[in-house]
Scaffold this motif. Structure first.
Motif, short mmCIF file in Angstrom:
data_model
loop_
_atom_site.label_atom_id
_atom_site.label_comp_id
_atom_site.label_asym_id
_atom_site.label_seq_id
_atom_site.Cartn_x
_atom_site.Cartn_y
_atom_site.Cartn_z
N THR A 98 -40.23 -20.72 1.54
CA THR A 98 -39.31 -21.62 2.24
C THR A 98 -38.34 -20.81 3.10
N GLN A 102 -38.07 -20.76 7.10
CA GLN A 102 -36.79 -21.09 7.72
C GLN A 102 -36.41 -20.06 8.77
N PRO A 110 -31.49 -26.90 5.74
CA PRO A 110 -30.92 -28.16 5.24
C PRO A 110 -30.33 -28.01 3.85
N ARG A 111 -30.72 -26.97 3.13
CA ARG A 111 -30.26 -26.78 1.76
C ARG A 111 -30.11 -25.29 1.47
N PRO A 147 -30.39 -29.95 9.80
CA PRO A 147 -30.75 -31.37 9.84
C PRO A 147 -31.52 -31.76 8.59
N LYS A 148 -31.29 -33.01 8.17
CA LYS A 148 -31.93 -33.51 6.95
C LYS A 148 -32.63 -34.81 7.24
N ARG A 149 -33.61 -35.13 6.43
CA ARG A 149 -34.24 -36.44 6.50
C ARG A 149 -33.24 -37.50 6.03
N SER A 154 -34.32 -38.57 0.14
CA SER A 154 -33.68 -37.37 0.67
C SER A 154 -32.16 -37.47 0.57
N ASP B 11 -38.26 -31.35 6.51
CA ASP B 11 -36.98 -30.85 6.99
C ASP B 11 -36.71 -29.41 6.54
N CYS B 12 -37.55 -28.84 5.69
CA CYS B 12 -37.21 -27.52 5.19
C CYS B 12 -38.22 -26.48 5.65
N GLY B 13 -37.91 -25.23 5.39
CA GLY B 13 -38.72 -24.13 5.87
C GLY B 13 -40.14 -24.12 5.34
N MET B 14 -40.37 -24.74 4.21
CA MET B 14 -41.72 -24.71 3.65
C MET B 14 -42.74 -25.34 4.60
N ARG B 16 -42.70 -25.38 7.79
CA ARG B 16 -42.97 -24.39 8.83
C ARG B 16 -43.86 -23.27 8.29
N ALA B 17 -43.54 -22.77 7.13
CA ALA B 17 -44.34 -21.69 6.54
C ALA B 17 -45.80 -22.13 6.39
#
Lengths: 171, 171
Positions: A98, A102, A110-111, A147-149, A154, B11-14, B16-17
């Motif tokens: 992750t 990112q 987002p976190r 940004p978040k969902r 979520s 919304d998170c990096g996962m 994308r990865a």
DNA sequence: TAACAAGGTTCATTCACCGAACCAACCTGT
DNA sequence: ACAGGTTGGTTCGGTGAATGAACCTTGTTA
């Protein structure tokens, strides 16, 4: 199996790992389970995934001992899917991938993830800079700047919370 | 893109990865690159993968900055694929997933991983028990007790060697 | 009695994976 | 000079997996 999910000729553990968690969507399901998602429709909401695919993936994960399906209510029958110890062992690769994903984005995270006992943000390898390695139950997730969902599941995630703690949707 | 390789709504990096290294075979290609494989036909030999798929995956990895394609000989033109810094950053998840997959098998490991400077075997999180975190260049791979492939590329791997050190096939 | 919710299954369409064949440039042996 | 081998691919037809929409079942609430 000609096409599909196995990596028959591989001699190392990676082939096996990919048979279990290497299919499309699977690692995102595991990640969301770590974030506290437990119910079929909540996974659906977070993932925008076809129902048939989600059902197949959950069954696959249960078959391989990564998740457990529990009937938590008899009438009407309702189920929840929870990570087993084997599934929780995937925390480090999930966290590191992750972070890697990112960093190759232009967006902000987002976190963020912290050691619940001292509050320090985890480093790139998932360890606490003060205290060393951190088990998944001791990780606290906090809303980050990115940004978040906006779906209900979520939103229920957007406050500081321990990993694995089940999500409760606001009514 | 409706079907395929992206995870648009995540919304998170996962997400994308997984777009970059989540497709079938991709993480095994990256792992073999870490083990010293650099040439198209050597990847083919180790992976039993259709040529078209290998070509596509390598192109994808190059496009996303995980690997670099280098012409190392003009006539006849010959190429090698090498991990970039971004690609080398995937060492920890690759190592941890491999160990995880190994533990859910009944077989023994074909290779073990050690801190080259002190010889200690790496722990489950990829760190040296004596010295702490270990960069990929300081990792030594040694043949383990488990079953191994017998193709020429795999045989060239079956002696103690640093990660990333290019494989030379015996004639 | 209708509507709704959870947790799915079924189905036609679309797309990716598979393996075999083919290709082009170059080198080596006879 | 020509055959065959090596490297690094591309092309192609067949198959199977992913998609999204529709449907289903059991039970609850309005």
């Amino acid at each position: 199996m000609a096409l599909g999910r196995d990596y028959h000729g591989q001699d190392c553990g990676m082939g096996r790992a990919l048979e279990v968690v290497g299919e499309r969507w699977t690692l995102l399901i595991v990640q969301n389970a770590m974030f506290g998602v437990r119910r079929f429709n909540d996974f659906l909401t977070r993932l925008d995934i076809p129902k048939a695919v989600l059902a197949e993936r959950l069954k696959h994960l249960v078959d391989y001992g990564v998740m457990e399906k529990r009937n938590y209510q008899g009438s009407p029958p309702r189920y929840e899917y929870e990570l087993t110890e084997r599934g929780r062992e995937l925390w480090l690769p999930v966290y590191i991938l992750t972070g890697w994903g990112q960093r190759i984005t232009d967006k902000e995270a987002p976190r963020t993830f912290h050691h619940a006992e001292c509050g320090a943000q985890l480093d790139e390898a998932g360890a606490c800079p003060n205290c060393g390695s951190v088990p998944i139950e001791k990780v606290e997730m906090r809303p980050g700047p990115g940004p978040k969902r906006t779906d209900p599941v979520s939103r229920a995630m957007n406050r500081p919370r321990r990993l694995l703690e089940p999500i409760v949707r606001e009514q």
